[in-house]
Design an enzyme around this catalytic site. Structure first.
Site, PDB file in Angstrom:
ATOM      1  N   ASP A 219      -5.270  -5.442  10.925  1.00 52.03           N
ATOM      2  CA  ASP A 219      -6.426  -4.910  10.903  1.00 52.03           C
ATOM      3  C   ASP A 219      -7.716  -5.590  10.821  1.00 52.03           C
ATOM      4  O   ASP A 219      -8.792  -5.339  11.525  1.00 52.03           O
ATOM      5  CB  ASP A 219      -6.309  -3.635  10.022  1.00 52.03           C
TER       6      ASP A 219
ATOM      7  N   LYS B 288       0.996  -1.306  -0.038  1.00 53.52           N
ATOM      8  CA  LYS B 288       0.138   0.287  -0.048  1.00 53.52           C
ATOM      9  C   LYS B 288       0.611   1.377  -0.003  1.00 53.52           C
ATOM     10  O   LYS B 288       0.504   2.489   0.494  1.00 53.52           O
ATOM     11  CB  LYS B 288      -0.946  -0.026   1.135  1.00 53.52           C
TER      12      LYS B 288
END
Ligand code: G16
Ligand code: BGC
Length: 493
Positions: free
Chosen positions: A232, A196
């Site tokens: 997450d 990312k």
């Protein structure tokens, strides 16, 4: 996969907006082809490449299940694209320490520091209250050295503790770190690779908790007891478990894309032990590294991949997540311009610039009520003055990219859920999936299209989707609270 036979497509959830098929219907009129219809047909041909038939999605699902299986097995783990990383989060938590916890949430759009108060609640077991502060991560910290990044994180923690007047307290800290980590324990894990857009050097191959502890020590103006590090997806699953005890899957569709789920311990071959379940972080974003997605990847996907910081990696994620969706749409628009099907064959300099088409625009364009005002405004800020037909074509390009994302993602989750049902030898599986992420939460149609595909591909499963609120910091704190309780139990044994 490019043939235009609508009856084979999974139905597109957005029926209301003007669409090329409306123009195509007009073809049945005897008057012949107008220039508009000709354009519509050619646009349709280009965009039809994004449509996936049900049999293709089933194939993606089957391949995902196969890679998941290979990821779990010792002898195939190394070469499997889906790493199925054990998390050492073993049973969904019952009973935890109460008190104050600090939580960090790094790897999504926002970096957050949170103070989480865990208390007891008669009905649900836990009561959680949070105070948080958001910080943006400067680009040079994301792509500089690990030391720069973790020093910045420690600086943010220090600022937060000052604001909350709790600098003197040595709190237990739970760290939501949303990257692939090979854990050796709940508070120890090696970063396998950045994703990312992060690329801080000197972090890959190192213990992330160690990097954080070292940065805190270097600062020397506060102390923390780092007790847990979680992905997450895991934090999301746990925070949703607090609402719904059937929540055994966590998924993120945001900047990145990933899922975790509770797997039977006996099949997690990388960890010793047979009893109970352990949460496995699939890291499914890396699916495709062994060529599993080759026939589905289009020219636009290849450009996005080649110009990314991690070419050849995270290929499934690059078809789905918010980090790439806007850029995919931009590349499609540029293709349509080059084919002289859009904006009279002229793109503005801004539209030609990489990264100029934000993923948020995709949501806004698909939210347009039909008067095209929103679409017109966005295109104007990109330096083009569109006709009504241009606006409709841009909307179709957005729908094509985001629908494919939802369908691809749906095939992956269906794979996870079907695997859970098979492993548990259950006739019917009732399961809740906790979800977070900006694409899932903010795109107007993603959820509907995604849920539809998941349900079509998972017969005999009763699936509930719930959204995680207040971010995954709450989940990290709850896991830390359980970890503290377990550590306390072990000390007294
Ligand atoms: C929430 C969670 C983060 C997660 C993120 C993913 O944050 O708290 O742990 O990484 O979602 O979504 P995105 O990548 O779109 O931020 P947030 O800040 O999005 O609520
Ligand atoms: C990371 C995952 C994370 C996901 C969602 C991916 O790029 O590899 O660890 O869960 O993004 O944030």
């Amino acid at each position: 996969m490019n043939s235009v036979t609508p009856e084979n497509y999974l139905p597109n959830a957005t029926d209301k907006m003007p669409c090329v098929s409306t123009y195509m219907d007009q073809m049945k009129r005897p008057s012949g082809l107008s220039p508009v219809l000709e354009t519509a047909i050619m646009v349709e041909q280009i965009l039809s490449e994004f449509r996936l038939k049900k049999e293709h999605l089933k194939e993606v699902m089957r391949r995902m299940m196969r890679e998941m299986d290979r990821g779990l097995r010792v002898e195939t783990h190394q070469e499997a694209s889906v790493k199925m990383l054990p998390t050492y989060v073993c049973s969904t938590p019952e009973g935890s320490e109460v008190g104050d916890f600090l939580a960090l949430d790094l790897g999504g759009t926002n970096f957050r520091v949170m103070l989480v108060k865990v208390g007891e609640d008669e009905e649900r077991g836990w009561k959680v209250e949070t105070k948080h502060q958001m910080y943006s991560i400067p680009q040079d910290a994301m792509t500089g050295t690990a030391e720069m990044l973790f020093d910045y994180i420690a600086e943010c923690i220090s600022d937060f503790l000052n604001r909350q007047h709790i600098k003197h307290k040595k709190l237990p800290l739970g760290f939501t770190f949303s990257f692939p980590v090979r854990h050796e324990d709940i508070d120890k894990g090696i970063l396998l690779n950045w994703t990312k857009g992060f690329k801080a050097s000197g972090a890959e191959g190192n213990n992330v908790v160690g990097l954080l502890r070292d940065a805190i020590k270097r600062r020397g103006d506060f102390e923390m007891d780092v007790v847990a590090m979680v992905n997450d997806t895991v934090a999301t699953m746990i925070s949703c478990y607090y609402e719904d005890r059937s929540c055994e899957v966590g998924m993120i569709v945001g900047t990145g894309c990933n899922a975790c789920y509770m797997e039977e311990m006996r099949t997690v071959e990388l960890v010793e032990g047979e009893e109970g379940k352990m949460c496995v972080n699939t890291e499914w974003g890396a699916f495709g590294a062994n060529g599993e997605l080759e026939e589905f990847r289009l020219e636009y996907d290849k450009v996005v991949d080649e110009s990314s910081l991690n070419p050849g990696q995270q290929l499934y994620e690059k078809l789905i997540s918010g980090k790439y969706m806007g850029e995919l749409v931009r590349l499609v628009l540029v293709k349509l311009v080059n084919e002289e099907l859009l904006f009279k064959g002229e793109a503005s300099d801004l539209l030609k610039t990489r990264g100029s088409f934000e993923t948020g625009y995709v949501s806004q364009i698909e939210s347009d009520s039909g008067d095209r005002k929103q679409i017109y405004n966005i295109l104007s800020t990109l330096g083009v003055l569109p006709s009504e037909l241009d606006c409709d074509i841009v909307r179709l390009a957005c729908e094509s990219v985001s629908t494919r994302a939802a369908h691809m993602c749906g095939a992956g989750l269906a794979g996870v859920i079907n695997r859970m049902r098979e492993r548990r030898s259950q006739e019917a599986l009732k399961i809740t999936v906790g979800v977070d992420g900006s694409v899932y939460k903010l795109h107007p149609c993603f959820q509907h299209r995604f849920h539809k595909v998941v349900r079509e591909l998972t017969p005999h499963c009763d699936i509930t989707f719930i959204q995680s609120e207040e971010g995954s910091g709450r989940g990290a704190a709850l896991i830390s609270a359980v970890a503290c309780k377990m550590a306390a139990c072990m000390l007294t044994q």
